[in-house]
Design a protein around this motif. Structure first.
Motif, mmCIF file in Angstrom:
data_model
loop_
_atom_site.group_PDB
_atom_site.id
_atom_site.type_symbol
_atom_site.label_atom_id
_atom_site.label_comp_id
_atom_site.label_asym_id
_atom_site.label_seq_id
_atom_site.Cartn_x
_atom_site.Cartn_y
_atom_site.Cartn_z
ATOM 1 N N PRO A 216 0.803 -1.227 0.000
ATOM 2 C CA PRO A 216 0.000 0.000 0.000
ATOM 3 C C PRO A 216 0.839 1.282 0.000
ATOM 4 N N ASN A 217 1.829 1.385 0.888
ATOM 5 C CA ASN A 217 2.711 2.548 0.887
ATOM 6 C C ASN A 217 3.430 2.691 -0.451
ATOM 7 N N LEU B 104 2.537 1.591 -3.446
ATOM 8 C CA LEU B 104 1.644 1.974 -4.538
ATOM 9 C C LEU B 104 1.273 3.459 -4.471
ATOM 10 N N VAL B 105 1.060 3.972 -3.268
ATOM 11 C CA VAL B 105 0.729 5.401 -3.133
ATOM 12 C C VAL B 105 1.891 6.265 -3.597
ATOM 13 N N MET B 106 3.112 5.955 -3.174
ATOM 14 C CA MET B 106 4.264 6.766 -3.565
ATOM 15 C C MET B 106 4.616 6.548 -5.035
ATOM 16 N N ALA C 48 2.388 6.021 -7.407
ATOM 17 C CA ALA C 48 1.407 6.834 -8.128
ATOM 18 C C ALA C 48 1.750 8.322 -8.020
ATOM 19 N N ALA C 49 2.170 8.770 -6.832
ATOM 20 C CA ALA C 49 2.537 10.178 -6.657
ATOM 21 C C ALA C 49 3.710 10.548 -7.559
ATOM 22 N N SER D 203 9.024 8.146 1.157
ATOM 23 C CA SER D 203 8.575 9.403 0.555
ATOM 24 C C SER D 203 9.724 10.322 0.148
ATOM 25 N N LEU E 132 1.587 8.853 5.453
ATOM 26 C CA LEU E 132 1.567 7.482 4.944
ATOM 27 C C LEU E 132 1.241 6.494 6.055
ATOM 28 N N CYS F 218 -2.635 7.305 7.231
ATOM 29 C CA CYS F 218 -3.717 7.199 6.253
ATOM 30 C C CYS F 218 -3.617 5.983 5.344
ATOM 31 N N VAL F 219 -2.448 5.384 5.264
ATOM 32 C CA VAL F 219 -2.269 4.256 4.343
ATOM 33 C C VAL F 219 -1.826 2.992 5.088
ATOM 34 N N GLU F 220 -0.687 3.071 5.764
ATOM 35 C CA GLU F 220 -0.094 1.870 6.354
ATOM 36 C C GLU F 220 -0.954 1.265 7.462
#
Length: 406
Positions: free
Chosen positions: A85-86, A88-90, A92-93, A300, A341, A344-346
């Motif tokens: 999850p972490n 994929l978010v970074m 995408a960013a 990040s 992160l 809200c994500v991890e």
């Protein structure tokens, strides 16, 4: 402890003389060349060594918190929920902010699925969100851990020291192969190695297994009560000596070889102290919080430092006092991103993705029975399997604060 390793990586990332996203200017904010070069030289080994510490700590903590009789699918689910999850978010960013403009499918696809470090091509290994290359190694560790644990547990306790010594010496062998058996041209712009040498020694996941396995062996030594009490002063002196050696030995021996023993001693000694109830000043609220957000803080950095610094301030450099303020600002922004992160994500991912639906239903049923025993006609004590699920928690290694967020 993990946060201090992530901090080492932060310093080398923020002092880069060339911006990976915009190579026309530096990330390093110091206009004074002597100061900029001095800081770069001092923190030169920091990034390599910080990642090495992560790998050692992973092997130690996962072995320490292994659950007897746990299903492989449950274990792998938790590890994937921790990493992806972490990531994929970074990912995408990074793609939205800068990487999509120059990254073809053949480059971003391996990074998306965390196989980019298996490819001997520097631009693929460090593609999209550059710090995520290390997750390729972590993924290999996690997938192979159940088999490795069977082997490590078969080693007789009195032989663990010999196995640990051999494993700690292995990175020297990897360095010798890198130095004398692999082509040394062309050279990378910052690292005095060829792309193939750097790949084999640093980013190729199988070559990083020695650090992970050493962490596993050290965990067994501590669990078996075979790790001696080492005074904190000696541990710190060993860490300083290892780091100083990394500043002067030639590449690639400065990546792992000089600090694998000091790092291993520090991790095992602190764990032994925790197990014996000795205060180490690492279990306070602030440091535990920093340890929890350290994964996000590390992941990040490729966006906040490599892209954000130049996006906000351009390629300008500044006087030393102003540059120090810029460094503080980059640190604060990266820490904020790490906290976001984690929060809200991890944390939600570990809560909802690390268990199967059956496990979540069992926990809910057990909680209901415990809360309303008369309503459901059961005793207030929940069944044994529910107790086991509840005790295990949603985060690997739930228990001592120092390993709670493994």
């Amino acid at each position: 402890m993990r946060f201090f390793a992530a901090l080492l990586v932060f310093f080398i990332h923020s002092l880069q003389p060339i911006g990976p996203v915009d190579p026309t200017g530096p990330v390093n904010p110091f206009a004074d060349k002597d100061v900029a070069q001095g800081l770069l030289k001092f923190f030169g080994p920091a990034g390599y060594l910080g990642v090495s510490f992560f790998f050692l700590l992973s092997g130690f903590v996962i072995t320490w918190s292994a659950r007897p009789g746990e299903r492989l699918t449950a274990y792998w689910r938790r590890r994937l929920a921790k990493v992806f999850p972490n990531h994929l978010v970074m990912w995408a960013a990074a793609m939205l902010l800068f990487a999509s403009a120059y990254t073809p499918v053949s480059t971003w696809m391996p990074n998306l699925f965390l196989v980019n470090s298996w490819i001997d091509k520097f631009t693929v290994q460090m593609s999209v969100n550059a710090p995520s290359w290390s997750l390729c190694s972590e993924l290999l560790f996690y997938l192979s851990f159940p088999l490795l644990l069977l082997v490590v547990r078969r080693i007789r306790v009195e032989h663990l020291w010999w196995w640990a010594a051999g494993t700690a010496a292995a990175p020297v062998g990897v360095g010798l192969v890198t130095k004398f058996l692999l082509p040394d041209t062309p050279r990378l712009p910052v690292i005095p190695l060829s792309p193939t040498q750097n790949w084999f020694n640093y980013t190729f996941p199988p070559m990083r297994m020695f650090e992970f396995v050493l962490g596993m062996l050290l965990a067994r030594l501590v669990i078996a009560g075979r790790w001696p009490r080492i005074p904190a002063g000696w541990v710190v002196a060993l860490l300083v000596a290892g780091y100083a050696a990394a500043m002067y030995v030639p590449a690639p021996f400065d990546f792992v070889a000089t600090t694998i023993v000091p790092f291993g001693v520090a991790i095992a000694s602190v764990a032994r102290a925790d197990a014996h109830g000795v205060r180490t000043r690492l279990d306070g609220r602030v440091l535990v919080w920093l340890g929890n957000v350290s994964f996000g803080f590390y992941l990040s950095q490729g966006v906040v430092i490599f892209w954000g610094r130049q996006a906000v301030l351009g390629n300008g450099t500044f006087s030393t006092p102003v540059a120090i303020l810029v460094m503080i600002g980059m640190f604060a922004a990266t820490l904020l991103a790490g906290w976001l992160l984690y929060t809200c994500v991890e944390t939600p991912a570990m809560r909802y993705l690390s268990r199967s639906r059956a496990d979540r239903a069992a926990k809910a049923t057990g909680a209901a029975r415990a809360a309303h025993p008369r309503t459901v006609g059961e005793a207030a004590e929940p069944p044994a399997d529910v107790v086991e699920v509840r005790a295990a928690g949603s985060v690997p290694g739930a228990g001592p604060a120092s390993v709670r967020s493994s």
